[in-house]
Write a protein that holds these residues in place. Structure first.
Motif, PDB file in Angstrom:
ATOM      1  N   ILE A  14      47.567  26.754  62.385  1.00  0.00           N
ATOM      2  CA  ILE A  14      47.397  26.598  60.940  1.00  0.00           C
ATOM      3  C   ILE A  14      45.925  26.357  60.599  1.00  0.00           C
ATOM      4  O   ILE A  14      45.394  26.916  59.619  1.00  0.00           O
ATOM      5  CB  ILE A  14      48.262  25.441  60.405  1.00  0.00           C
ATOM      6  N   LEU A  15      45.242  25.544  61.406  1.00  0.00           N
ATOM      7  CA  LEU A  15      43.815  25.311  61.195  1.00  0.00           C
ATOM      8  C   LEU A  15      43.040  26.629  61.312  1.00  0.00           C
ATOM      9  O   LEU A  15      42.138  26.910  60.509  1.00  0.00           O
ATOM     10  CB  LEU A  15      43.290  24.286  62.198  1.00  0.00           C
ATOM     11  N   GLY A  16      43.396  27.430  62.307  1.00  0.00           N
ATOM     12  CA  GLY A  16      42.737  28.725  62.457  1.00  0.00           C
ATOM     13  C   GLY A  16      42.984  29.633  61.262  1.00  0.00           C
ATOM     14  O   GLY A  16      42.068  30.338  60.809  1.00  0.00           O
ATOM     15  N   LEU A  17      44.200  29.627  60.714  1.00  0.00           N
ATOM     16  CA  LEU A  17      44.497  30.433  59.538  1.00  0.00           C
ATOM     17  C   LEU A  17      43.697  29.962  58.326  1.00  0.00           C
ATOM     18  O   LEU A  17      43.202  30.776  57.534  1.00  0.00           O
ATOM     19  CB  LEU A  17      46.000  30.380  59.229  1.00  0.00           C
ATOM     20  N   LEU A  18      43.568  28.633  58.176  1.00  0.00           N
ATOM     21  CA  LEU A  18      42.780  28.104  57.060  1.00  0.00           C
ATOM     22  C   LEU A  18      41.306  28.491  57.190  1.00  0.00           C
ATOM     23  O   LEU A  18      40.651  28.872  56.209  1.00  0.00           O
ATOM     24  CB  LEU A  18      42.924  26.585  56.998  1.00  0.00           C
ATOM     25  N   ILE A  19      40.780  28.413  58.416  1.00  0.00           N
ATOM     26  CA  ILE A  19      39.391  28.818  58.645  1.00  0.00           C
ATOM     27  C   ILE A  19      39.219  30.309  58.355  1.00  0.00           C
ATOM     28  O   ILE A  19      38.224  30.738  57.754  1.00  0.00           O
ATOM     29  CB  ILE A  19      38.966  28.481  60.088  1.00  0.00           C
ATOM     30  N   ALA A  20      40.205  31.110  58.752  1.00  0.00           N
ATOM     31  CA  ALA A  20      40.132  32.552  58.501  1.00  0.00           C
ATOM     32  C   ALA A  20      40.140  32.842  57.003  1.00  0.00           C
ATOM     33  O   ALA A  20      39.390  33.703  56.514  1.00  0.00           O
ATOM     34  CB  ALA A  20      41.297  33.258  59.192  1.00  0.00           C
ATOM     35  N   SER A  65      36.802  31.971  55.638  1.00  0.00           N
ATOM     36  CA  SER A  65      35.820  32.954  56.092  1.00  0.00           C
ATOM     37  C   SER A  65      35.925  34.246  55.299  1.00  0.00           C
ATOM     38  O   SER A  65      34.919  34.874  54.973  1.00  0.00           O
ATOM     39  CB  SER A  65      36.013  33.239  57.590  1.00  0.00           C
ATOM     40  N   ILE A  66      37.165  34.647  54.982  1.00  0.00           N
ATOM     41  CA  ILE A  66      37.344  35.873  54.188  1.00  0.00           C
ATOM     42  C   ILE A  66      36.694  35.709  52.821  1.00  0.00           C
ATOM     43  O   ILE A  66      36.002  36.619  52.329  1.00  0.00           O
ATOM     44  CB  ILE A  66      38.837  36.198  54.047  1.00  0.00           C
ATOM     45  N   ALA A  67      36.883  34.546  52.210  1.00  0.00           N
ATOM     46  CA  ALA A  67      36.279  34.313  50.889  1.00  0.00           C
ATOM     47  C   ALA A  67      34.757  34.348  50.970  1.00  0.00           C
ATOM     48  O   ALA A  67      34.083  34.963  50.129  1.00  0.00           O
ATOM     49  CB  ALA A  67      36.758  32.973  50.336  1.00  0.00           C
ATOM     50  N   ILE A  68      34.205  33.718  52.003  1.00  0.00           N
ATOM     51  CA  ILE A  68      32.748  33.685  52.153  1.00  0.00           C
ATOM     52  C   ILE A  68      32.207  35.074  52.463  1.00  0.00           C
ATOM     53  O   ILE A  68      31.214  35.525  51.877  1.00  0.00           O
ATOM     54  CB  ILE A  68      32.360  32.685  53.266  1.00  0.00           C
ATOM     55  N   LEU A  69      32.865  35.780  53.386  1.00  0.00           N
ATOM     56  CA  LEU A  69      32.392  37.111  53.770  1.00  0.00           C
ATOM     57  C   LEU A  69      32.507  38.099  52.607  1.00  0.00           C
ATOM     58  O   LEU A  69      31.693  39.020  52.487  1.00  0.00           O
ATOM     59  CB  LEU A  69      33.175  37.610  54.983  1.00  0.00           C
ATOM     60  N   THR A  70      33.528  37.916  51.763  1.00  0.00           N
ATOM     61  CA  THR A  70      33.646  38.768  50.581  1.00  0.00           C
ATOM     62  C   THR A  70      32.448  38.577  49.655  1.00  0.00           C
ATOM     63  O   THR A  70      31.867  39.549  49.146  1.00  0.00           O
ATOM     64  CB  THR A  70      34.942  38.461  49.822  1.00  0.00           C
TER      65      THR A  70
END
Length: 489
Positions: free
Chosen positions: A196-202, A205-210
């Motif tokens: 779950i922590l990995g999913l939250l980080i992902a 990251s998607i928001a930042i990379l966007t």
């Protein structure tokens, strides 16, 4: 297998894994929950996630990669002279449309699978056959396009079959692995929480990379524009006159002036009304009045901006002409048409009222009640308390809310497109029609824009300029709020 059915199958396998994993954990503990390392639900979720993560990740990657591979393979079937006569994207668009039409014809029974796979353009009027089932094609289908479409269909069918097999195999393998490693000593809670922590980080990251992707796309295209057009003429030019035939003047100053002018009028409307509404609702209104008035006020925030634009075009503009036009009530002759800076500014100000009001209301309510009680206890009236205690304490937050509203006004598009007009000019008359940066971004990218020309690439330079302006206002607002805000306990 259709994509929706494949996704549903993965969910069903995951649900089965949840039940089997949870059951096996109980079984390994002899039915005694006290012997389990984690709660029973964690064992089930561990097995379900073991199914979902690899299968859905494979599905997403397949959906992203398969179209690119098929496009690359089929594009080699297109003759170079065809690509020279028309762009490859347009040719491939026709190929995809014909392929989808053939699939639809087979599903509707208008054509057999063999006919769709082996048809020739000379032996079958493909355009007419597809038109009979509602698939409209802009031109007749030649042999080359039909052959490419048939290959496209075949490769898509094969790819979809392989996708279904791969995703289901991964889901079943995840089911077997997740259930097999489940036992009473397995640290299911730790594993699930790490996932779950990995999913939250992902997700973060998607928001930042966007955001990073948006910025870089603007930067690269802006650089291309400045290779074709002088930066000094763009930033300091006083004339905006694009012409796709060449000889354009692309000075941004008239657009910047109109953008700031309209935003200033909008803030002159929204800030007093929104701030006074916030003061009334937070300090003077009875609970019943507040419970009714606040939601009604915030309804304005939910109205689409295109509706505000239509309101400006059809109601506010004609009303202003009736007052300030040649034949208006005041016979001033200031306003020649319904589209003007004042029209867009007034309507945009109405749109920003709930924005300013809601933020200011939250900030005022954050001032501790003890400060109000202390002021009243020293003999100040309610109004004096609001003016001399509450507003000074809330002022940094209110200023930040105003600056955020200003950045929202600068980035508005539909209201200024419909309400402000299309003339790029430098004028102090608020009843003149002018146009803004956002309106010109829309107009420069409307139609068949040639992205090798400065007249199309200028839209990215305009967008970059607007981005820097709004980013600067947001940074200033955050700085003011953080520097001057009061910390209350």
């Amino acid at each position: 297998m259709p994509l929706s059915l494949l996704f549903a199958s993965c969910l069903l396998i995951a649900a089965l894994a949840f039940l089997l994993g949870r059951g096996k954990a109980f079984q390994s503990a002899g039915g005694d929950i006290r012997k389990l390392h984690s709660l029973p639900g964690y064992y089930g979720w561990n097995a379900a996630l073991t199914v979902l993560l690899p299968s859905l990740l494979a599905l997403l990657l397949w959906l992203a990669i398969q179209p690119a591979i098929i496009h690359s393979s089929v594009s080699h079937m297109i003759a170079p002279q065809t690509i020279e006569a028309s762009s490859l994207d347009l040719v491939m668009s026709d190929v995809r449309r014909v392929a989808e039409g053939l699939d639809k014809a087979v599903e509707a029974g208008a054509m057999t699978a063999d006919e769709a796979a082996n048809a020739t353009a000379t032996g079958m009027n493909v355009r007419e056959r597809l038109g009979s089932i509602g698939v409209a094609l802009g031109s007749d289908v030649n042999e080359e396009t039909l052959a490419a479409a048939q290959s496209y269909r075949e490769m898509s069918s094969t790819g979809n079959l392989l996708r279904t097999a791969a995703v289901l195999v991964l889901a079943l393998a995840g089911l077997a692995f997740g259930v097999t490693r489940t036992n009473k000593d397995f640290r299911a809670r730790n594993t699930v929480e790490r996932v779950i922590l990995g999913l939250l980080i992902a997700a973060a990251s998607i928001a930042i990379l966007t955001t990073v992707g948006i910025v870089f796309s603007l930067i690269f295209n802006t650089i291309e524009f400045f290779k074709l057009y002088p930066a000094a003429d763009f930033f300091f030019g006083l004339t905006w006159s694009p012409s796709f035939g060449g000889g354009s003047d692309l000075g941004i100053l008239p657009l910047i002036w109109a953008t700031l002018y309209i935003s200033l009028i909008a803030l002159a409307v929204s800030v007093p009304v929104g701030l006074f509404a916030a003061i009334y609702l937070s300090e003077y209104a009875a609970p019943l009045v507040r419970s009714v008035a606040k939601p009604l006020l915030e309804v304005l925030a939910g109205i689409p901006t295109i509706v505000y634009g239509l309101f400006a075009l059809l109601t506010v503009g004609p009303l202003l002409v009736d007052v300030f036009g040649d034949n208006g009530v005041l016979h001033l002759g200031w306003m020649q048409g319904g589209t003007a800076v004042m029209t867009a500014g007034l309507v945009m100000g109405i749109m920003l009222i709930p924005f300013v009001s809601s933020l200011s209301d939250d900030i005022i309510n954050a001032v501790p009640q003890a400060m109000r009680d202390g002021s009243l206890g020293l003999g100040a009236t309610h109004s004096e308390t609001v003016k001399q205690v509450i507003l000074p304490a809330a002022l940094p937050g209110i200023v930040g809310a105003i600056l955020l509203a200003a950045s929202r006004a600068i980035g508005e598009t539909m209201i200024v497109v419909l309400g402000a007009g299309a003339a790029a000019r430098l004028s102090l008359n608020p009843f003149d029609a002018m146009t803004t940066v956002t309106a010109k971004i829309v107009s420069q990218l409307t139609g068949d824009a040639d992205f090798a020309s400065p007249e199309a690439l200028v839209a990215f330079a305009l967008g970059m300029t607007l981005f820097v302006m709004t980013l600067g206002l947001n940074v200033i607002a955050l700085y003011i709020v953080r520097k001057y805000r009061e910390q209350y306990e």
